[in-house]
Scaffold this motif. Structure first.
Motif, PDB file in Angstrom:
ATOM      1  N   ILE A  61      15.580  -0.835  47.004  1.00 26.07           N
ATOM      2  CA  ILE A  61      16.613  -0.788  48.053  1.00 26.07           C
ATOM      3  C   ILE A  61      17.729  -1.780  47.750  1.00 26.07           C
ATOM      4  N   VAL A  62      17.367  -2.985  47.340  1.00 28.33           N
ATOM      5  CA  VAL A  62      18.379  -4.000  47.004  1.00 28.33           C
ATOM      6  C   VAL A  62      19.208  -3.547  45.803  1.00 28.33           C
ATOM      7  N   ALA A  63      18.548  -3.011  44.768  1.00 24.32           N
ATOM      8  CA  ALA A  63      19.276  -2.544  43.582  1.00 24.32           C
ATOM      9  C   ALA A  63      20.226  -1.412  43.938  1.00 24.32           C
ATOM     10  N   ALA A  64      19.793  -0.496  44.797  1.00 28.07           N
ATOM     11  CA  ALA A  64      20.671   0.602  45.213  1.00 28.07           C
ATOM     12  C   ALA A  64      21.865   0.071  45.997  1.00 28.07           C
ATOM     13  N   GLY A  65      21.629  -0.880  46.878  1.00 26.82           N
ATOM     14  CA  GLY A  65      22.728  -1.478  47.644  1.00 26.82           C
ATOM     15  C   GLY A  65      23.724  -2.204  46.754  1.00 26.82           C
ATOM     16  N   LEU A  66      23.224  -2.954  45.776  1.00 28.04           N
ATOM     17  CA  LEU A  66      24.122  -3.663  44.870  1.00 28.04           C
ATOM     18  C   LEU A  66      24.855  -2.699  43.941  1.00 28.04           C
ATOM     19  N   TYR A  67      24.227  -1.596  43.583  1.00 27.69           N
ATOM     20  CA  TYR A  67      24.897  -0.584  42.777  1.00 27.69           C
ATOM     21  C   TYR A  67      26.068   0.008  43.556  1.00 27.69           C
ATOM     22  N   VAL A  68      25.830   0.320  44.818  1.00 29.54           N
ATOM     23  CA  VAL A  68      26.899   0.864  45.662  1.00 29.54           C
ATOM     24  C   VAL A  68      28.021  -0.167  45.828  1.00 29.54           C
ATOM     25  N   ALA A  69      27.668  -1.435  45.979  1.00 30.47           N
ATOM     26  CA  ALA A  69      28.685  -2.484  46.100  1.00 30.47           C
ATOM     27  C   ALA A  69      29.475  -2.631  44.803  1.00 30.47           C
ATOM     28  N   ALA A  70      28.837  -2.438  43.659  1.00 27.91           N
ATOM     29  CA  ALA A  70      29.520  -2.560  42.365  1.00 27.91           C
ATOM     30  C   ALA A  70      30.497  -1.421  42.134  1.00 27.91           C
ATOM     31  N   ILE A  71      30.267  -0.293  42.791  1.00 28.70           N
ATOM     32  CA  ILE A  71      31.199   0.825  42.651  1.00 28.70           C
ATOM     33  C   ILE A  71      32.571   0.441  43.177  1.00 28.70           C
ATOM     34  N   GLY A  72      32.607  -0.389  44.192  1.00 28.06           N
ATOM     35  CA  GLY A  72      33.871  -0.783  44.802  1.00 28.06           C
ATOM     36  C   GLY A  72      34.620  -1.890  44.081  1.00 28.06           C
ATOM     37  N   LEU A  73      34.090  -2.427  42.993  1.00 32.47           N
ATOM     38  CA  LEU A  73      34.796  -3.484  42.263  1.00 32.47           C
ATOM     39  C   LEU A  73      36.037  -2.907  41.598  1.00 32.47           C
ATOM     40  N   PRO A  74      37.101  -3.689  41.535  1.00 34.19           N
ATOM     41  CA  PRO A  74      38.362  -3.154  41.009  1.00 34.19           C
ATOM     42  C   PRO A  74      38.304  -2.872  39.505  1.00 34.19           C
ATOM     43  N   VAL A  75      39.150  -1.935  39.090  1.00 35.74           N
ATOM     44  CA  VAL A  75      39.266  -1.568  37.679  1.00 35.74           C
ATOM     45  C   VAL A  75      40.510  -2.254  37.127  1.00 35.74           C
ATOM     46  N   SER A  76      40.390  -2.832  35.955  1.00 40.86           N
ATOM     47  CA  SER A  76      41.493  -3.549  35.320  1.00 40.86           C
ATOM     48  C   SER A  76      42.247  -2.632  34.365  1.00 40.86           C
ATOM     49  N   ARG A  77      43.539  -2.925  34.181  1.00 42.14           N
ATOM     50  CA  ARG A  77      44.317  -2.158  33.211  1.00 42.14           C
ATOM     51  C   ARG A  77      43.869  -2.461  31.785  1.00 42.14           C
TER      52      ARG A  77
END
Length: 186
Positions: free
Chosen positions: A41-57
């Motif tokens: 559950i924690v890994a799934a939550g952190l995976y979902v949170a990592a999806i929202g990290l910004p993408v760099s040029r």
């Protein structure tokens, strides 16, 4: 050795095929299974949170690539461990009196469980309440959970909670120029 004229039921064959397992081993395996589920559950939550990290040029994979890889691998390992643990437990069967043992375990470890619940509420309320207020409440509640409740320990708990919540916030803001989460309340 089994006599040739004796009929063997499926249950007898299963017991004969599997080694005797103590209730302590079963309890340990149940604890492992619960921990695997929590980590999943924690890994799934952190995976979902990592999806929202910004993408760099300059970096095509983005900041979330490594956390997503690590959390995805952790989730996959947890799934494998859950399946193996569940198979092992199903082979062993249900120990006698397991419900009473779970209640006894929860009662014996109630302080640890309460502190973990308070910590979960602290983490959930950190963004809304801000560092100072959330930390003050968590430290006060955690100390009152584990300490005997008399006037001296309540005063000590209040002082420790104030120093390590508002004091740390002041130290980081004024001394290090690092601002801890302020929250919606200030």
């Amino acid at each position: 050795m089994i006599a040739p004229d004796r009929k063997i039921s499926d249950g007898d064959a299963m017991v004969a095929a599997s080694p005797q397992v103590s209730d302590v081993e079963v309890a340990g395996e149940v604890a492992k299974l619960v921990s695997y589920v929590v980590f999943l559950i924690v890994a799934a939550g952190l995976y979902v949170a990592a999806i929202g990290l910004p993408v760099s040029r300059w970096e095509p994979l983005g900041a979330g690539a490594f956390p997503k890889l690590v959390m995805g691998l952790l989730a996959a390992l947890c799934l494998v461990a859950i399946v193996l643990s569940a198979r092992r437990l199903s082979r062993w069967g249900v120990p006698t009196g397991w419900a009473a043992r779970i209640r006894a375990f929860a009662f014996a470890h109630r302080l640890v469980i309460l502190v973990f619940l308070a910590f979960g509420l602290y983490l959930a309320g950190l963004r809304t309440l801000g560092f100072s207020i959330a930390t003050f409440l968590f430290l006060l509640v955690a100390q009152l959970i584990v300490a005997p409740r008399d006037r001296r320990t309540v005063v000590t708990a209040l002082v420790v909670a104030v120093v390590f919540s508002f004091g740390l916030n002041w130290l980081f803001a004024e001394g290090f120029t690092v601002f801890l989460p302020r929250g919606l309340l200030g």
